[in-house]
Design a protein around this motif. Sequence first.
Motif, mmCIF file in Angstrom:
data_model
loop_
_atom_site.group_PDB
_atom_site.id
_atom_site.type_symbol
_atom_site.label_atom_id
_atom_site.label_comp_id
_atom_site.label_asym_id
_atom_site.label_seq_id
_atom_site.Cartn_x
_atom_site.Cartn_y
_atom_site.Cartn_z
ATOM 1 N N ALA A 43 0.921 -1.070 0.000
ATOM 2 C CA ALA A 43 -0.276 0.152 0.221
ATOM 3 C C ALA A 43 0.425 1.082 0.219
ATOM 4 O O ALA A 43 0.415 1.908 -1.083
ATOM 5 C CB ALA A 43 -0.970 -0.266 1.401
ATOM 6 N N HIS A 44 2.106 1.496 0.651
ATOM 7 C CA HIS A 44 2.752 2.316 0.530
ATOM 8 C C HIS A 44 3.083 2.204 0.009
ATOM 9 O O HIS A 44 3.964 3.919 -1.014
ATOM 10 C CB HIS A 44 3.900 2.441 1.757
ATOM 11 N N ALA A 45 4.095 1.689 -0.477
ATOM 12 C CA ALA A 45 4.740 1.999 -2.194
ATOM 13 C C ALA A 45 3.158 1.723 -3.526
ATOM 14 O O ALA A 45 4.133 2.533 -4.386
ATOM 15 C CB ALA A 45 5.233 0.070 -3.189
ATOM 16 N N GLN A 46 2.540 1.791 -3.487
ATOM 17 C CA GLN A 46 1.719 1.879 -4.140
ATOM 18 C C GLN A 46 0.997 3.825 -4.377
ATOM 19 O O GLN A 46 0.667 4.407 -5.249
ATOM 20 C CB GLN A 46 0.382 1.538 -4.887
ATOM 21 N N ALA A 47 0.948 4.088 -3.053
ATOM 22 C CA ALA A 47 1.202 5.656 -2.480
ATOM 23 C C ALA A 47 2.333 6.131 -3.584
ATOM 24 O O ALA A 47 1.750 7.533 -4.099
ATOM 25 C CB ALA A 47 0.735 5.580 -1.431
ATOM 26 N N SER A 48 3.475 5.446 -3.253
ATOM 27 C CA SER A 48 4.303 6.536 -3.063
ATOM 28 C C SER A 48 4.476 6.419 -4.420
ATOM 29 O O SER A 48 5.457 7.504 -5.009
ATOM 30 C CB SER A 48 6.335 5.817 -2.595
ATOM 31 N N ILE A 49 4.618 5.485 -5.636
ATOM 32 C CA ILE A 49 5.171 5.524 -6.738
ATOM 33 C C ILE A 49 3.897 6.418 -7.525
ATOM 34 O O ILE A 49 4.415 7.010 -8.817
ATOM 35 C CB ILE A 49 4.291 4.310 -7.559
ATOM 36 N N ALA A 50 2.471 6.788 -7.382
ATOM 37 C CA ALA A 50 1.781 7.302 -7.575
ATOM 38 C C ALA A 50 2.079 8.942 -7.427
ATOM 39 O O ALA A 50 1.471 9.881 -7.873
ATOM 40 C CB ALA A 50 0.163 7.091 -6.750
ATOM 41 N N ALA A 51 2.340 9.152 -6.510
ATOM 42 C CA ALA A 51 3.353 10.459 -6.344
ATOM 43 C C ALA A 51 4.457 10.898 -7.153
ATOM 44 O O ALA A 51 3.962 11.940 -7.054
ATOM 45 C CB ALA A 51 3.758 10.485 -4.577
ATOM 46 N N LEU A 52 5.079 9.454 -6.747
ATOM 47 C CA LEU A 52 6.321 10.544 -8.105
ATOM 48 C C LEU A 52 5.806 10.254 -9.320
ATOM 49 O O LEU A 52 6.867 11.011 -9.784
ATOM 50 C CB LEU A 52 7.180 8.610 -8.233
ATOM 51 N N LYS A 53 4.868 9.882 -10.195
ATOM 52 C CA LYS A 53 4.443 10.223 -11.438
ATOM 53 C C LYS A 53 4.202 11.250 -11.492
ATOM 54 O O LYS A 53 4.497 11.736 -12.689
ATOM 55 C CB LYS A 53 3.191 9.300 -11.744
#
Length: 386
Positions: free
Chosen positions: A288-298
Amino acid sequence: MAFTAGFDFTEAEAALALSQSIYGAPAIPVPTPDPVALGWSKVDGLSPSGPTLLDNLWQIWRSDAAPNRYALVVRGTVDTDASILADLLFPLIDARLDLELDIGGTTLDIPFHLARDETGSAVVAGTHLGFTLGLLLMLLTTDRPLLASLARLSLLPDTELLVTGHSQGASIATLATSFLRHASGPFAPFRTLSAKTYVLAPAKPGNDHYAADYAGIAGMAGFGWTIASTQGWVPQVPFTLQGPGDLNTPNPLRAYAGETMPDSDPRVAAMALTAATAAEAAHVQALAHAQASIAALKAGLASIRLAPDALPGGGGGATPVPGTALSPVLDTLLSRVQLSLNYAPAGALVPLFARPGGNPQDPKDYFWQHHLGNYWIYLQEQYGGM
């Protein structure tokens, strides 16, 4: 010429000096050697002028005494949100990925292979998502992408490449070594580089299958050395949670094809269920943390450009490619997340037998045993006569 197999104190000294120098700050508790005094010069034309979106920075240096010898130095974690984020992207992802970039309707294939093909295996090599993403951004982004620098080095005759880094940089340098050793397709010339790796205090870069692969391509042959303090905590993380799904098959719980063994001992099954439940809960949180972080990185990709000379075949011509072209690649990484947190150290171990204790001047310095100044003390004491 080519590197000679085996641990070499002079090479390790240079690796430590370069790894400290890239921080741009003096080492504590004692100074480390100056790479310039050791006969190394930074090659600005092959080094980026700034870091990636995850604050990864690397440099290319050249030996004055052996002009065909270069060094790739990767900086470790710095005190920024982006840099710390890379450490905290815990999930393991498949170490062997075939990525695609859509550049103006043209599809570019990127063989991003960090381990051998294990088709048919119930467990395959996996690498830390944050470190893997860090390497990918290093290869493709900034004003002097690492792919372009490696391509230029591979065209030079008899190039030797010392690969090094400290902490997070050590873990990424380990993955970079795997990328060089498994290079294929447009990157196949990278295999002509005589590469030797010395990393200092790395966090665990992948799972046991990745560690085995790294041992086969570098460690066992004497070209992949991991220098780690016995009192440092960074080489002990990320936390490892091994569940039943991390075991090779067949085993007492599962047959090769995956079905449950009909005669499994109920006591073993009960113990395995407990381990599986704990591992699954931790994995769900990490994902869940990875998904949120990747979304922000995008969102940050819109602010960067991909240099054309970093892309296979010089894709994109003379026009820089929008960073948003990497968005589908990040989705691919997330789609290859493994249901595992079974991390393992990698590389031939060079142990530094450290003296227990904290910083006498600062009891809150929880990186005391991690500082390269202490590494330099122990390296000289224990291996300086080699």
